[in-house]
Write a protein that holds these residues in place. Structure first.
Motif, PDB file in Angstrom:
ATOM      1  N   ARG A 126    -131.506  33.823  18.353  1.00 15.64           N
ATOM      2  CA  ARG A 126    -130.501  34.597  18.900  1.00 15.64           C
ATOM      3  C   ARG A 126    -130.956  35.204  20.323  1.00 15.64           C
ATOM      4  NH1 ARG A 126    -129.917  36.471  13.434  1.00 15.64           N
ATOM      5  NH2 ARG A 126    -131.232  38.433  13.844  1.00 15.64           N
ATOM      6  N   LEU A 127    -131.757  35.531  20.527  1.00 18.66           N
ATOM      7  CA  LEU A 127    -132.097  36.049  21.831  1.00 18.66           C
ATOM      8  C   LEU A 127    -132.127  34.748  23.093  1.00 18.66           C
ATOM      9  CD1 LEU A 127    -133.451  38.195  23.939  1.00 18.66           C
ATOM     10  CD2 LEU A 127    -135.664  37.285  23.204  1.00 18.66           C
ATOM     11  N   ILE A 128    -132.756  33.808  22.596  1.00 16.11           N
ATOM     12  CA  ILE A 128    -132.648  32.574  23.354  1.00 16.11           C
ATOM     13  C   ILE A 128    -131.250  32.184  23.612  1.00 16.11           C
ATOM     14  CG2 ILE A 128    -133.092  30.292  23.739  1.00 16.11           C
ATOM     15  CD1 ILE A 128    -135.789  30.717  22.323  1.00 16.11           C
ATOM     16  N   LYS A 129    -130.367  32.290  22.437  1.00 14.96           N
ATOM     17  CA  LYS A 129    -128.881  31.725  22.669  1.00 14.96           C
ATOM     18  C   LYS A 129    -128.166  32.436  23.680  1.00 14.96           C
ATOM     19  CE  LYS A 129    -124.783  30.926  19.802  1.00 14.96           C
ATOM     20  NZ  LYS A 129    -123.896  30.910  18.749  1.00 14.96           N
ATOM     21  N   ARG A 130    -128.469  34.182  23.407  1.00 15.95           N
ATOM     22  CA  ARG A 130    -127.638  35.190  24.391  1.00 15.95           C
ATOM     23  C   ARG A 130    -127.991  34.791  25.762  1.00 15.95           C
ATOM     24  NH1 ARG A 130    -130.208  39.695  22.710  1.00 15.95           N
ATOM     25  NH2 ARG A 130    -129.424  40.661  24.614  1.00 15.95           N
ATOM     26  N   VAL A 131    -129.464  34.465  26.141  1.00 12.98           N
ATOM     27  CA  VAL A 131    -129.750  34.366  27.477  1.00 12.98           C
ATOM     28  C   VAL A 131    -129.013  32.979  28.115  1.00 12.98           C
ATOM     29  CG1 VAL A 131    -131.575  33.859  29.175  1.00 12.98           C
ATOM     30  CG2 VAL A 131    -132.013  35.302  27.382  1.00 12.98           C
ATOM     31  N   GLN A 132    -129.008  32.098  27.144  1.00 11.09           N
ATOM     32  CA  GLN A 132    -128.346  30.839  27.819  1.00 11.09           C
ATOM     33  C   GLN A 132    -126.739  30.952  27.887  1.00 11.09           C
ATOM     34  OE1 GLN A 132    -129.315  27.977  24.639  1.00 11.09           O
ATOM     35  NE2 GLN A 132    -131.387  27.464  25.028  1.00 11.09           N
ATOM     36  N   GLU A 133    -126.368  31.479  26.850  1.00 11.23           N
ATOM     37  CA  GLU A 133    -124.788  31.755  26.900  1.00 11.23           C
ATOM     38  C   GLU A 133    -124.389  32.609  28.152  1.00 11.23           C
ATOM     39  OE1 GLU A 133    -123.272  31.532  22.526  1.00 11.23           O
ATOM     40  OE2 GLU A 133    -123.743  33.635  23.450  1.00 11.23           O
ATOM     41  N   ALA A 134    -125.391  33.331  28.629  1.00 11.45           N
ATOM     42  CA  ALA A 134    -125.009  34.574  29.833  1.00 11.45           C
ATOM     43  C   ALA A 134    -124.871  33.497  31.190  1.00 11.45           C
ATOM     44  CB  ALA A 134    -126.013  35.412  29.988  1.00 11.45           C
ATOM     45  N   LYS A 143    -125.553  45.111  31.858  1.00 12.41           N
ATOM     46  CA  LYS A 143    -126.581  45.396  32.541  1.00 12.41           C
ATOM     47  C   LYS A 143    -128.117  44.901  31.901  1.00 12.41           C
ATOM     48  CE  LYS A 143    -124.797  49.435  35.314  1.00 12.41           C
ATOM     49  NZ  LYS A 143    -123.369  48.998  35.037  1.00 12.41           N
ATOM     50  N   ARG A 144    -128.055  45.376  30.538  1.00 12.24           N
ATOM     51  CA  ARG A 144    -129.412  44.974  29.938  1.00 12.24           C
ATOM     52  C   ARG A 144    -129.711  43.249  30.081  1.00 12.24           C
ATOM     53  NH1 ARG A 144    -132.470  47.264  26.366  1.00 12.24           N
ATOM     54  NH2 ARG A 144    -131.189  49.150  26.539  1.00 12.24           N
ATOM     55  N   MET A 145    -128.712  42.385  29.976  1.00 10.54           N
ATOM     56  CA  MET A 145    -128.649  41.149  30.076  1.00 10.54           C
ATOM     57  C   MET A 145    -129.028  40.615  31.483  1.00 10.54           C
ATOM     58  SD  MET A 145    -129.099  38.054  28.952  1.00 10.54           S
ATOM     59  CE  MET A 145    -128.769  38.361  27.477  1.00 10.54           C
ATOM     60  N   LEU A 146    -128.413  41.227  32.251  1.00  9.74           N
ATOM     61  CA  LEU A 146    -128.687  40.932  33.790  1.00  9.74           C
ATOM     62  C   LEU A 146    -130.080  41.330  34.208  1.00  9.74           C
ATOM     63  CD1 LEU A 146    -127.700  40.277  36.737  1.00  9.74           C
ATOM     64  CD2 LEU A 146    -127.225  42.732  36.902  1.00  9.74           C
ATOM     65  N   ASN A 185    -138.889  29.227  29.096  1.00 11.77           N
ATOM     66  CA  ASN A 185    -138.908  29.213  27.676  1.00 11.77           C
ATOM     67  C   ASN A 185    -137.371  29.129  26.986  1.00 11.77           C
ATOM     68  OD1 ASN A 185    -141.527  28.907  28.188  1.00 11.77           O
ATOM     69  ND2 ASN A 185    -142.033  31.119  27.339  1.00 11.77           N
ATOM     70  N   ALA A 186    -136.692  29.858  27.602  1.00 10.31           N
ATOM     71  CA  ALA A 186    -135.216  30.032  26.972  1.00 10.31           C
ATOM     72  C   ALA A 186    -134.409  28.813  27.410  1.00 10.31           C
ATOM     73  CB  ALA A 186    -134.725  31.479  27.641  1.00 10.31           C
ATOM     74  N   PHE A 187    -134.854  28.241  28.541  1.00 12.41           N
ATOM     75  CA  PHE A 187    -133.819  26.988  29.056  1.00 12.41           C
ATOM     76  C   PHE A 187    -134.416  25.611  28.496  1.00 12.41           C
ATOM     77  CE2 PHE A 187    -132.540  29.963  32.645  1.00 12.41           C
ATOM     78  CZ  PHE A 187    -131.507  30.575  31.816  1.00 12.41           C
ATOM     79  N   SER A 188    -135.829  25.690  28.189  1.00  9.30           N
ATOM     80  CA  SER A 188    -136.364  24.336  27.772  1.00  9.30           C
ATOM     81  C   SER A 188    -135.745  23.654  26.715  1.00  9.30           C
ATOM     82  CB  SER A 188    -137.959  24.492  27.654  1.00  9.30           C
ATOM     83  OG  SER A 188    -137.935  25.448  26.450  1.00  9.30           O
ATOM     84  N   PRO A 189    -134.984  24.138  25.780  1.00 11.82           N
ATOM     85  CA  PRO A 189    -134.335  23.525  24.742  1.00 11.82           C
ATOM     86  C   PRO A 189    -133.185  22.888  25.497  1.00 11.82           C
ATOM     87  CG  PRO A 189    -134.868  25.536  23.942  1.00 11.82           C
ATOM     88  CD  PRO A 189    -134.935  25.529  25.522  1.00 11.82           C
TER      89      PRO A 189
END
Length: 299
Positions: free
Chosen positions: A213-221, A235-238, A252-256
């Protein structure tokens, strides 16, 4: 769902009755369509409410825990031995976390405006945060006179100082303490691994859903929910994107991602990294301390 086209009753009716029935069916069909649209809208709202409830029930992680989780190897349970950036990155996370929670801020500017990196960090509120590491860092900032700058605090909390009188500011075993927090939250587990000459405590991933879920949130941002304006971003995501990059774990969040998605995501991250912190910090609702930390890592 009621169909827009009504079945015939099979009875032979007069032409006038058929016309009248057709008109009535058309009216009913329109009404049913409106009802279906409203119901679908209601279902969408219910789904959003359910998602909000799921988010509220989701295990809440601090910025430090999120950065560490992105950097941990799932099975091995430790960060890369070659990563020498994550230590200072985690200290930057602490400062921003405390700023977002309303505990720290930069000193106000006088008639002559100072740069972000020249301004001191001051304690806005000493109310406990409920997190031992954050409260320890907050205590240091509050009790230090004269105040220090953001750059100085990142170095002091990391223990990267040549002044032996300031070594007591160092926060020790930060990664291990954060990993134990994640164990208590049910995200990681604890194991012992033998590395020939020594034993090491590791923390393999036990709840993959939270990390995904954390990785998905970073990718979607930076993909589906990209807004092309840092001040419209959460602000927290930024802060997470900036600090994950500074800690060398954003990859690591973008490698998939597929190649095209990966290229687009990195292009947008680069757009954020190319922003001028001094200018961004003066805009409405900007968190000055957040941009000061960004300036410290991108200078």
């Amino acid at each position: 769902m009621t169909s827009l086209t009504q079945r015939s009753s099979g009875l032979v009716q007069r032409r006038t009755e058929a016309s009248r029935s057709s008109a009535a069916d058309k009216d009913r069909g329109t009404g049913d369509e409106d009802f279906d649209t409203r119901r679908r809208g209601g279902e969408g709202e219910e789904e959003e409410e359910e998602e909000d409830k799921a988010d509220s029930k989701e295990t809440r992680l601090t910025l430090m825990e999120e950065v560490l989780l992105l950097g941990l190897k799932d099975r091995e349970g430790y960060t890369s031995f070659w990563n020498d950036c994550i230590s200072s990155g985690l200290r930057g996370c602490m400062l921003i976390e405390l700023a977002i929670r309303g505990r720290l801020q930069l000193e106000t500017c006088g008639m002559r405006r100072k740069s972000l990196l020249a301004r001191k960090v001051i304690c806005k509120s000493d109310a406990p945060t409920g997190d031992v590491l954050l409260d320890e860092a907050l205590k240091h900032v509050k009790e230090t006179q004269p105040p220090e700058t953001v750059q100085s605090w990142i170095e002091l909390l990391s223990g990267e100082t040549w002044n032996p009188l300031k070594l007591h500011y160092q926060l020790r075993n930060v990664r291990e303490r954060l990993a134990k927090n994640l164990v208590e939250k049910g995200v990681l587990t604890t194991e012992k691994q033998n590395f020939l000459l020594f034993d090491m405590t590791t923390h393999p991933l036990t709840n993959n859903n939270i990390k995904q879920r954390l990785i998905k949130r970073v990718q979607e941002a930076v993909l589906e929910k990209w807004v092309n304006d840092p001040h419209r971003m959460d602000k927290r995501m930024l802060a997470l994107i900036f600090l994950a990059h500074s800690s060398d774990v954003l990859e690591n969040a973008f490698s998939p991602l597929l190649d095209d998605q990966y290229d687009l995501a990195m292009k947008r991250v680069r757009q954020l990294l190319d922003l001028e912190p001094e200018g961004e910090s003066t805009k409405t609702n900007a968190n000055e301390l957040l941009w000061a930390v960004v300036a410290a890592f991108t200078k």
